[in-house]
Design a protein around this motif. Structure first.
Motif, short mmCIF file in Angstrom:
data_model
loop_
_atom_site.label_atom_id
_atom_site.label_comp_id
_atom_site.label_asym_id
_atom_site.label_seq_id
_atom_site.Cartn_x
_atom_site.Cartn_y
_atom_site.Cartn_z
N ASP A 211 0.82 -1.21 0.00
CA ASP A 211 0.00 0.00 0.00
C ASP A 211 0.86 1.27 0.00
OD1 ASP A 211 -2.31 -1.50 0.02
OD2 ASP A 211 -2.53 -1.44 2.20
N LEU A 212 2.02 1.20 0.66
CA LEU A 212 2.88 2.37 0.77
C LEU A 212 3.85 2.51 -0.40
CD1 LEU A 212 3.84 2.19 4.57
CD2 LEU A 212 2.33 3.86 3.50
N ALA A 213 3.87 1.51 -1.29
CA ALA A 213 4.83 1.52 -2.39
C ALA A 213 4.80 2.80 -3.22
CB ALA A 213 4.62 0.30 -3.28
N PRO A 214 3.63 3.34 -3.58
CA PRO A 214 3.64 4.59 -4.37
C PRO A 214 4.32 5.74 -3.64
CG PRO A 214 1.50 3.52 -4.51
CD PRO A 214 2.27 2.80 -3.45
N ALA A 215 4.05 5.88 -2.33
CA ALA A 215 4.67 6.97 -1.57
C ALA A 215 6.17 6.75 -1.44
CB ALA A 215 4.03 7.06 -0.19
N LEU A 216 6.59 5.50 -1.25
CA LEU A 216 8.01 5.22 -1.16
C LEU A 216 8.70 5.49 -2.49
CD1 LEU A 216 7.78 1.92 0.92
CD2 LEU A 216 8.83 4.05 1.69
N ALA A 217 8.07 5.11 -3.59
CA ALA A 217 8.65 5.37 -4.90
C ALA A 217 8.79 6.86 -5.15
CB ALA A 217 7.79 4.72 -5.99
N ALA A 218 7.77 7.62 -4.77
CA ALA A 218 7.83 9.06 -4.96
C ALA A 218 8.95 9.68 -4.14
CB ALA A 218 6.49 9.69 -4.58
N GLN A 219 9.14 9.14 -2.92
CA GLN A 219 10.21 9.67 -2.06
C GLN A 219 11.57 9.40 -2.67
OE1 GLN A 219 10.16 11.48 0.66
NE2 GLN A 219 12.38 11.41 0.89
N LEU A 220 11.72 8.27 -3.36
CA LEU A 220 13.00 7.92 -3.99
C LEU A 220 13.16 8.54 -5.38
CD1 LEU A 220 13.08 4.14 -3.02
CD2 LEU A 220 14.55 5.94 -2.09
N GLY A 221 12.11 9.21 -5.83
CA GLY A 221 12.17 9.80 -7.16
C GLY A 221 12.01 8.79 -8.27
N VAL A 222 11.39 7.65 -7.95
CA VAL A 222 11.19 6.60 -8.94
C VAL A 222 9.83 6.79 -9.61
CG1 VAL A 222 10.96 4.12 -9.29
CG2 VAL A 222 12.65 4.99 -7.66
N ARG A 223 9.81 6.75 -10.93
CA ARG A 223 8.55 6.79 -11.65
C ARG A 223 8.12 5.37 -11.99
NH1 ARG A 223 8.61 10.11 -16.78
NH2 ARG A 223 10.64 9.12 -17.07
N VAL A 224 6.87 5.07 -11.72
CA VAL A 224 6.33 3.75 -12.03
C VAL A 224 5.48 3.90 -13.29
CG1 VAL A 224 4.98 1.80 -11.22
CG2 VAL A 224 6.38 3.12 -9.60
N VAL A 225 5.92 3.32 -14.39
CA VAL A 225 5.23 3.48 -15.67
C VAL A 225 4.76 2.12 -16.15
CG1 VAL A 225 5.45 4.27 -18.06
CG2 VAL A 225 6.67 5.47 -16.22
N PRO A 226 3.47 1.95 -16.43
CA PRO A 226 2.99 0.64 -16.92
C PRO A 226 3.50 0.36 -18.32
CG PRO A 226 1.23 2.27 -16.99
CD PRO A 226 2.39 2.93 -16.30
#
Length: 226
Positions: A211-226
């Motif tokens: 559930d927290l993965a999107p917030a963690l990715a944003a904190q690391l500056g990682v973009r999640v692209v399908p």
């Protein structure tokens, strides 16, 4: 007590729970609160403290049951070995207060000011607290159990051996908080508005990690692209 978990060394230290045993109490028959008042072995039942000033007051071996605390001024109060049951109020000022060996049961509170406070061996069980302000507070051996916390503010706080059990956190702010042995695994809802990076020192469940993965990715500056 040490429970197995996901923290450092594969374990997380459990909080030392408050176990309040009140002596025989004397019913409160006085008037309003007084600054620096000293209340020992007193039971307050259905008393309305709304708008009263009790800055620096000391409550020792006391019970407050179904009391009104709207805009009550209790900054720097000391609440020791006491039970607060069914208290209600908005804007209660407990900034800089000290709570030790305290049970807060089925409270209905909003906008409580506990910034800079010290909480040690405190259990918050049941009830609902909106906009709880614990900025720069120190929490040690604190258990939130079966309660609902809406937009609690832990920014800059220090949390050590704190447990969230069967409780709901919505829009929590942990920005700049420091944690050690904080157990979030049994929170039924974990919503973090700010400060996800402060979770170092906490343990969460695999489902919460998802559930927290999107917030963690944003904190690391990682973009999640399908």
């Amino acid at each position: 007590m040490v429970r197995k978990g996901q923290g450092r060394g594969g374990s997380v230290k459990a909080a030392k729970r408050a176990e309040v045993r009140l002596p025989e109490l004397v019913a409160w028959e006085g008037g309003g609160l007084e600054p620096d008042g000293d209340y020992d072995g007193v039971e307050f039942t259905d008393v309305d403290f709304g708008g009263q000033e009790g800055i620096g007051a000391r409550f020792m071996d006391c019970a407050l049951r179904r009391c009104g605390l709207d805009e009550a001024g209790l900054a720097k109060a000391r609440i020791l070995d006491s039970v607060l049951e069914g208290v209600r109020g908005v804007g209660t000022d407990l900034s800089g207060a000290s709570l030790r060996d305290v049970e807060l049961v089925e409270a209905r509170l909003g906008g409580v000011q506990l910034h800079g406070a010290v909480l040690e061996r405190v259990v918050v069980r049941g009830g609902k607290i909106d906009y709880l302000n614990l900025r720069k507070a120190r929490l040690k051996d604190v258990v939130f159990e079966g309660c609902v916390l809406v937009e609690p503010d832990f920014a800059g706080a220090v949390l050590e051996r704190v447990e969230f059990r069967d409780c709901t956190l919505r829009g929590a702010d942990f920005l700049g908080a420091r944690m050690a042995d904080v157990d979030l695994r049994e929170a039924v809802e974990l919503g973090i508005a700010r400060g996800v990076e402060a979770l170092a020192g906490a343990v969460i469940s695999p489902a919460q990690l998802y559930d927290l993965a999107p917030a963690l990715a944003a904190q690391l500056g990682v973009r999640v692209v399908p």
